[in-house]
Write an enzyme that holds these catalytic residues in place. Structure first.
Site, short mmCIF file in Angstrom:
data_model
loop_
_atom_site.label_atom_id
_atom_site.label_comp_id
_atom_site.label_asym_id
_atom_site.label_seq_id
_atom_site.Cartn_x
_atom_site.Cartn_y
_atom_site.Cartn_z
CG HIS A 17 -1.89 -1.12 1.06
ND1 HIS A 17 -1.96 -1.53 2.43
CD2 HIS A 17 -3.08 -1.24 0.28
CE1 HIS A 17 -3.36 -2.41 2.47
NE2 HIS A 17 -3.53 -2.53 1.00
CE LYS A 41 -10.96 -6.87 1.13
NZ LYS A 41 -9.57 -6.47 0.82
NE ARG A 97 -2.79 -7.55 -3.85
CZ ARG A 97 -3.02 -7.95 -2.83
NH1 ARG A 97 -2.95 -8.38 -2.02
NH2 ARG A 97 -4.75 -8.05 -2.90
CB SER A 134 -5.00 -6.39 4.56
OG SER A 134 -4.22 -5.33 4.30
O1 PNS Z 1 -8.38 -2.22 -0.13
P1 PNS Z 1 -10.36 -2.67 -0.22
O2 PNS Z 1 -10.56 -3.39 0.54
O3 PNS Z 1 -9.77 -2.80 -2.67
O4 PNS Z 1 -11.09 -1.27 -0.14
C1 PNS Z 1 -11.96 -1.32 -1.03
C2 PNS Z 1 -13.16 0.12 -0.52
C3 PNS Z 1 -12.72 0.53 0.94
C4 PNS Z 1 -11.96 1.40 -1.16
C5 PNS Z 1 -14.07 -0.29 -1.21
O5 PNS Z 1 -15.07 -1.18 -0.15
C6 PNS Z 1 -14.78 1.18 -0.72
O6 PNS Z 1 -14.77 1.90 -1.69
N1 PNS Z 1 -15.94 1.48 0.00
C7 PNS Z 1 -16.68 2.77 0.65
C8 PNS Z 1 -17.94 2.62 0.64
C9 PNS Z 1 -18.36 2.80 -1.46
O7 PNS Z 1 -18.30 3.59 -1.16
N2 PNS Z 1 -19.02 1.63 -1.92
C10 PNS Z 1 -19.17 1.15 -3.22
C11 PNS Z 1 -17.94 1.07 -3.57
S1 PNS Z 1 -18.33 1.23 -5.53
#
Ligand code: PNS
Length: 170
Positions: A17, A41, A97, A134
């Site tokens: 990250h 998650k 990745r 993670s």
């Molecule tokens: O590290 P990750 O788990 O790949 O990140 C995913 C994350 C947290 C960026 C995504 O789940 C997110 O944007 N969450 C905030 C809520 C949201 O906007 N949800 C709609 C996504 S289209």
């Protein structure tokens, strides 16, 4: 000034990250790390703890790379697109990745653009960190394995505390 957001769960932040944030900071004037909930998650650390670990990692890395001192960190309370609109971010920057990450990220990138017009820029993850996730870091710590060369300083201790394990050396 061009503002971009590097969003993620950061549960916890890894060196992979950090590498993506570092590279975003070489290209954009204003980089905001957005710590957000991923409903897919389960999550170990609370959002404020995750954000604190990201801030500590950036502060430490900024000693060698002063550009990182400009990077800020915030918890994303709701939709990422609302957060981007609030802070005036023109794009989201995400590291990939490999193909698995692309498969997970592409629908979110398209949905975010559908919702608000915000674009997503994908950066290929550095091969040194291709295996670093993670979820794997948490699993290794859960079983007492070493992760200090995969995460910034302080992360291992935070995970051990969250897992109810005694601090190392005690
Ligand atoms: O590290 P990750 O788990 O790949 O990140 C995913 C994350 C947290 C960026 C995504 O789940 C997110 O944007 N969450 C905030 C809520 C949201 O906007 N949800 C709609 C996504 S289209």
């Amino acid at each position: 000034m061009t503002t971009v957001v590097c969003p993620g769960s950061f549960d916890p932040i890894t060196l992979g990250h950090l590498d993506v944030v570092r590279r975003a900071a070489t290209m954009f004037d204003d980089v905001v790390v957005g710590v957000a909930k991923n409903p897919g998650k389960s999550g170990l650390l609370d959002l404020e703890t995750r954000a604190g670990l990201v801030r500590a990692a950036l502060a430490s890395a900024a000693e060698a790379e002063p550009g990182l001192a400009r990077v800020s960190v915030a918890v994303v309370p709701g939709l990422l697109v609302d957060f981007c609109r609030e802070i005036g971010a023109v794009a989201v920057v995400k590291g990939l990745r490999g193909g698995g990450d692309f498969d997970a990220e592409q629908p979110m990138a398209l949905m975010n653009r559908h919702l608000s017009g915000v674009e997503t820029i994908f950066l290929p993850g550095d091969q040194r960190y291709a295996h670093v996730a993670s979820s794997l870091v948490k699993d290794i710590v859960r079983h007492g394995g070493p992760v200090d060369d995969l995460v910034p300083a302080g992360v291992t201790e935070a995970l051990r505390a969250a897992l109810g394990q005694p601090a190392a050396g005690s």
